[in-house]
Scaffold this active site. Sequence first.
Site, PDB file in Angstrom:
ATOM      1  N   LEU A  26       0.832  -1.210   0.000  1.00  0.00           N
ATOM      2  CA  LEU A  26       0.000   0.000   0.000  1.00  0.00           C
ATOM      3  C   LEU A  26       0.867   1.260   0.000  1.00  0.00           C
ATOM      4  CD1 LEU A  26      -2.967   1.013   0.195  1.00  0.00           C
ATOM      5  CD2 LEU A  26      -2.560   1.276   2.633  1.00  0.00           C
ATOM      6  N   ASP A 190     -11.833   4.753   3.930  1.00  0.00           N
ATOM      7  CA  ASP A 190     -12.520   3.968   2.914  1.00  0.00           C
ATOM      8  C   ASP A 190     -12.146   4.695   1.636  1.00  0.00           C
ATOM      9  OD1 ASP A 190     -14.419   3.224   0.919  1.00  0.00           O
ATOM     10  OD2 ASP A 190     -15.595   2.313   2.518  1.00  0.00           O
ATOM     11  N   HIS A 191     -11.209   4.141   0.876  1.00  0.00           N
ATOM     12  CA  HIS A 191     -10.633   4.958  -0.196  1.00  0.00           C
ATOM     13  C   HIS A 191     -11.659   5.332  -1.267  1.00  0.00           C
ATOM     14  CE1 HIS A 191     -10.020   1.123  -2.384  1.00  0.00           C
ATOM     15  NE2 HIS A 191      -9.951   1.850  -3.463  1.00  0.00           N
ATOM     16  N   HIS A 253     -17.020  -0.233   0.857  1.00  0.00           N
ATOM     17  CA  HIS A 253     -17.169   0.615  -0.338  1.00  0.00           C
ATOM     18  C   HIS A 253     -18.606   0.638  -0.884  1.00  0.00           C
ATOM     19  CE1 HIS A 253     -12.936   0.374   0.024  1.00  0.00           C
ATOM     20  NE2 HIS A 253     -12.742  -0.719  -0.672  1.00  0.00           N
TER      21      HIS A 253
HETATM   22  N1  NDP Z   1      -2.408  -3.074  -0.705  1.00  0.00           N
HETATM   23  C1  NDP Z   1      -3.571  -2.490  -0.975  1.00  0.00           C
HETATM   24  O1  NDP Z   1      -3.883  -2.101  -2.099  1.00  0.00           O
HETATM   25  C2  NDP Z   1      -4.554  -2.269   0.119  1.00  0.00           C
HETATM   26  C3  NDP Z   1      -4.241  -2.561   1.430  1.00  0.00           C
HETATM   27  N2  NDP Z   1      -5.140  -2.306   2.411  1.00  0.00           N
HETATM   28  C4  NDP Z   1      -4.812  -2.579   3.821  1.00  0.00           C
HETATM   29  O2  NDP Z   1      -3.608  -1.909   4.159  1.00  0.00           O
HETATM   30  C5  NDP Z   1      -2.880  -2.665   5.102  1.00  0.00           C
HETATM   31  C6  NDP Z   1      -1.487  -2.952   4.550  1.00  0.00           C
HETATM   32  O3  NDP Z   1      -1.616  -3.660   3.343  1.00  0.00           O
HETATM   33  P1  NDP Z   1      -0.379  -4.002   2.398  1.00  0.00           P
HETATM   34  O4  NDP Z   1       0.550  -2.858   2.283  1.00  0.00           O
HETATM   35  O5  NDP Z   1      -0.970  -4.566   1.167  1.00  0.00           O
HETATM   36  O6  NDP Z   1       0.333  -5.175   3.214  1.00  0.00           O
HETATM   37  P2  NDP Z   1       1.808  -5.748   3.035  1.00  0.00           P
HETATM   38  O7  NDP Z   1       1.781  -7.133   3.558  1.00  0.00           O
HETATM   39  O8  NDP Z   1       2.348  -5.498   1.685  1.00  0.00           O
HETATM   40  O9  NDP Z   1       2.660  -4.849   4.043  1.00  0.00           O
HETATM   41  C7  NDP Z   1       2.571  -4.978   5.439  1.00  0.00           C
HETATM   42  C8  NDP Z   1       3.589  -4.044   6.086  1.00  0.00           C
HETATM   43  O10 NDP Z   1       3.523  -4.239   7.491  1.00  0.00           O
HETATM   44  C9  NDP Z   1       4.862  -4.336   7.986  1.00  0.00           C
HETATM   45  N3  NDP Z   1       4.820  -5.132   9.217  1.00  0.00           N
HETATM   46  C10 NDP Z   1       4.261  -6.349   9.382  1.00  0.00           C
HETATM   47  N4  NDP Z   1       4.428  -6.773  10.648  1.00  0.00           N
HETATM   48  C11 NDP Z   1       5.077  -5.774  11.312  1.00  0.00           C
HETATM   49  C12 NDP Z   1       5.534  -5.615  12.636  1.00  0.00           C
HETATM   50  N5  NDP Z   1       5.351  -6.548  13.559  1.00  0.00           N
HETATM   51  N6  NDP Z   1       6.168  -4.478  12.955  1.00  0.00           N
HETATM   52  C13 NDP Z   1       6.375  -3.522  12.019  1.00  0.00           C
HETATM   53  N7  NDP Z   1       5.961  -3.617  10.751  1.00  0.00           N
HETATM   54  C14 NDP Z   1       5.329  -4.730  10.389  1.00  0.00           C
HETATM   55  C15 NDP Z   1       5.606  -5.010   6.845  1.00  0.00           C
HETATM   56  O11 NDP Z   1       6.969  -4.709   6.879  1.00  0.00           O
HETATM   57  P3  NDP Z   1       8.114  -5.683   7.412  1.00  0.00           P
HETATM   58  O12 NDP Z   1       7.822  -7.036   6.880  1.00  0.00           O
HETATM   59  O13 NDP Z   1       9.349  -5.050   6.857  1.00  0.00           O
HETATM   60  O14 NDP Z   1       8.022  -5.583   8.865  1.00  0.00           O
HETATM   61  C16 NDP Z   1       5.008  -4.272   5.653  1.00  0.00           C
HETATM   62  O15 NDP Z   1       5.651  -3.037   5.489  1.00  0.00           O
HETATM   63  C17 NDP Z   1      -3.719  -3.912   5.356  1.00  0.00           C
HETATM   64  O16 NDP Z   1      -4.561  -3.657   6.444  1.00  0.00           O
HETATM   65  C18 NDP Z   1      -4.558  -4.033   4.091  1.00  0.00           C
HETATM   66  O17 NDP Z   1      -5.756  -4.726   4.306  1.00  0.00           O
HETATM   67  C19 NDP Z   1      -6.360  -1.741   2.144  1.00  0.00           C
HETATM   68  C20 NDP Z   1      -6.738  -1.437   0.867  1.00  0.00           C
HETATM   69  C21 NDP Z   1      -5.883  -1.694  -0.259  1.00  0.00           C
HETATM   70  O1  LIG Z   2     -10.411  -2.111  -0.978  1.00  0.00           O
HETATM   71  C1  LIG Z   2     -10.284  -2.767  -1.980  1.00  0.00           C
HETATM   72  O2  LIG Z   2     -10.449  -2.166  -3.179  1.00  0.00           O
HETATM   73  C2  LIG Z   2      -9.876  -2.718  -4.358  1.00  0.00           C
HETATM   74  C3  LIG Z   2     -10.561  -2.017  -5.542  1.00  0.00           C
HETATM   75  O3  LIG Z   2     -10.311  -0.648  -5.463  1.00  0.00           O
HETATM   76  P1  LIG Z   2     -10.370   0.280  -6.760  1.00  0.00           P
HETATM   77  O4  LIG Z   2     -10.084   1.637  -6.261  1.00  0.00           O
HETATM   78  O5  LIG Z   2      -9.320  -0.263  -7.703  1.00  0.00           O
HETATM   79  O6  LIG Z   2     -11.730   0.122  -7.349  1.00  0.00           O
HETATM   80  C4  LIG Z   2     -10.057  -4.210  -4.424  1.00  0.00           C
HETATM   81  O7  LIG Z   2      -9.322  -4.740  -5.507  1.00  0.00           O
HETATM   82  C5  LIG Z   2      -9.564  -4.843  -3.147  1.00  0.00           C
HETATM   83  O8  LIG Z   2      -9.839  -6.242  -3.169  1.00  0.00           O
HETATM   84  C6  LIG Z   2     -10.221  -4.223  -1.936  1.00  0.00           C
HETATM   85  O9  LIG Z   2      -9.554  -4.681  -0.764  1.00  0.00           O
END
Ligand code: NDP
Ligand SMILES: O=C1O[C@H](COP(=O)(O)O)[C@@H](O)[C@H](O)[C@H]1O
Length: 515
Positions: A26, A190-191, A253
């Site tokens: 993210l 909620d993006h 959403h």
């Molecule tokens: N990716 C997306 O598009 C979206 C993500 N989200 C939400 O955003 C959040 C993050 O998602 P995402 O970036 O995809 O997840 P990732 O698994 O890619 O990243 C998780 C991050 O958390 C860090 N982390 C995990 N455990 C620890 C710890 N104990 N201490 C410190 N840092 C920690 C990891 O770094 P390291 O391993 O270096 O510690 C990493 O930077 C989630 O809640 C997800 O549901 C919501 C909407 C969309």
């Molecule tokens: O929150 C989420 O949204 C994406 C879709 O987002 P959009 O902005 O590309 O429409 C979805 O793919 C994902 O599963 C969900 O966690």
Amino acid sequence: MTEIQNLDSVKTPGAVYFIFGATGDLARRKLFPAIYSLYREGKLGEDFAVIGVARRPRSGEEFRDDVYRSIQEFCRYSVEDDAEWSRFAEHFSYKSLDINNIDGYRELLQQTEEVEARFGIPGNRLFYLALAPELFGNVSFNLQKGGMLDSSGWHRLVIEKPFGYDLISAQKLNEELNQVFKEEEIYRIDHYLGKEMVQNIEVIRFANAFFEPLWNNKHISNIQITLSETVGVEERGGYYDNAGALRDMGQNHMLQLLTMIAMEPPSRLLAEDIRDEKVKVLRSLRPYASAQEVKENVVRGQYAEGESGGKTLPGYRQEDKVDPNSNTETYFAAKVYVDNFRWAGVPFYIRTGKRLPVKTTEVVVEFKQMPTNVYLGQKHKLEPNLLVIRVNPMEGIYIKINAKKPGTESQISPLAMEFCQSCQVGINSPEAYERLIHDAANGDSTYFTRWDEVATAWAFVDRIASAWAQESGDISTYAAGSWGPEEADQLLAQDGFHWWPVNGQEEDNVIWIKG
Ligand SMILES: NC(=O)C1=CN([C@@H]2O[C@H](COP(=O)(O)OP(=O)(O)OC[C@H]3O[C@@H](n4cnc5c(N)ncnc54)[C@H](OP(=O)(O)O)[C@@H]3O)[C@@H](O)[C@H]2O)C=CC1
Ligand SMILES: O=C1O[C@H](COP(=O)(O)O)[C@@H](O)[C@H](O)[C@H]1O
């Protein structure tokens, strides 16, 4: 209470932005690019700092390289000038920290005070948790314990979805957060609420004399909300298999979009007034009274192997980190009623799914036919008027009306008048995350979800989830690349409606006037 201001040019107050989860997906795809866009537009000024936090070791230099790559790949602005990049990058530093290690927070505090002194930041701290939700509670406790909340400025917590797995887990999480942060300090993302056209719904509805008088059950026959995706679960199988479409897209959403369409006009444009109106809609959702009612009104399915654009697509059960016997839904559609004066009797059909034919978010408002009409009958086939709001990836609206087909004597043809916002040269809509980070830094919580909204949405969704949990046998499937289970068409057909074509799939008989 914050009055909505014109934030287009408002500079954020000096602050440190902590990105917990700075090495994650993210942060890379959305957060760093959003911060760079805000900087390029002069909205951050120079009195800000970003501290990336995660466990992985990274030198400051390596971290800034990560940020650079993420911007070049995902930002709507690209870095063109070395000097400007250096000026921006010097605001970034990194702290390797396990969020459970309290000693690490003391070191983080020291690093924070250094950057605050260096950039003249008055103690305002925004903690963005791009982390798994299980970690939110511990981070909050440790921020407090580690002295990170003792500065004289404001402290805000921005958290990502999912907010819990059901109402009970969401309540537990909320109680944990409330031990440290007050409700007004918590910004639940909620993006979809940060999307240009979702925010535009309010303006289209409340700033135009010709929509509002018709916006009710006297004139509208049904409303259709589609959030379709072409992608599968990609690398998020571990999370998704536990969540499914209802929790991943429905609880948040979809219901948020529905509230924007259905809410009453707020008496003032204050964050709390708008959120009050939204929560009233959620409270008015007619709950499904039994598992049988869920069966009759909600359809679910899981994608099986299929084909799209000549490519074979794997089934959900073959995806990485997904249980090969999984019964998780990757699609759901529902018929929902908002039981209030305005909407009594108007069905809202909502659907979302992965591996559908197009990526689109669209709202179709279908109007009732006039009670009597000289053009109704054998000779003419009148189509209902539609107002279509295109949220993404196309942004804009169109209105479908009936008009005389040019050059014919009396043939009537549907005519769509379109305003395509994303087609206009010069309009480059900010990404949702840009707006939301900007709003949170300015203390505007309008487009973040308040606790009562989250809780009420969970209460509605939990009934569906628990009815599904009682069902035995395999979930029904749909071919990847198709429009989902056929029962979703039945949901509308039994009421005399059908899903209108979405994004790029307009019917041939419609004459388009593009604006
Ligand atoms: N990716 C997306 O598009 C979206 C993500 N989200 C939400 O955003 C959040 C993050 O998602 P995402 O970036 O995809 O997840 P990732 O698994 O890619 O990243 C998780 C991050 O958390 C860090 N982390 C995990 N455990 C620890 C710890 N104990 N201490 C410190 N840092 C920690 C990891 O770094 P390291 O391993 O270096 O510690 C990493 O930077 C989630 O809640 C997800 O549901 C919501 C909407 C969309
Ligand atoms: O929150 C989420 O949204 C994406 C879709 O987002 P959009 O902005 O590309 O429409 C979805 O793919 C994902 O599963 C969900 O966690």
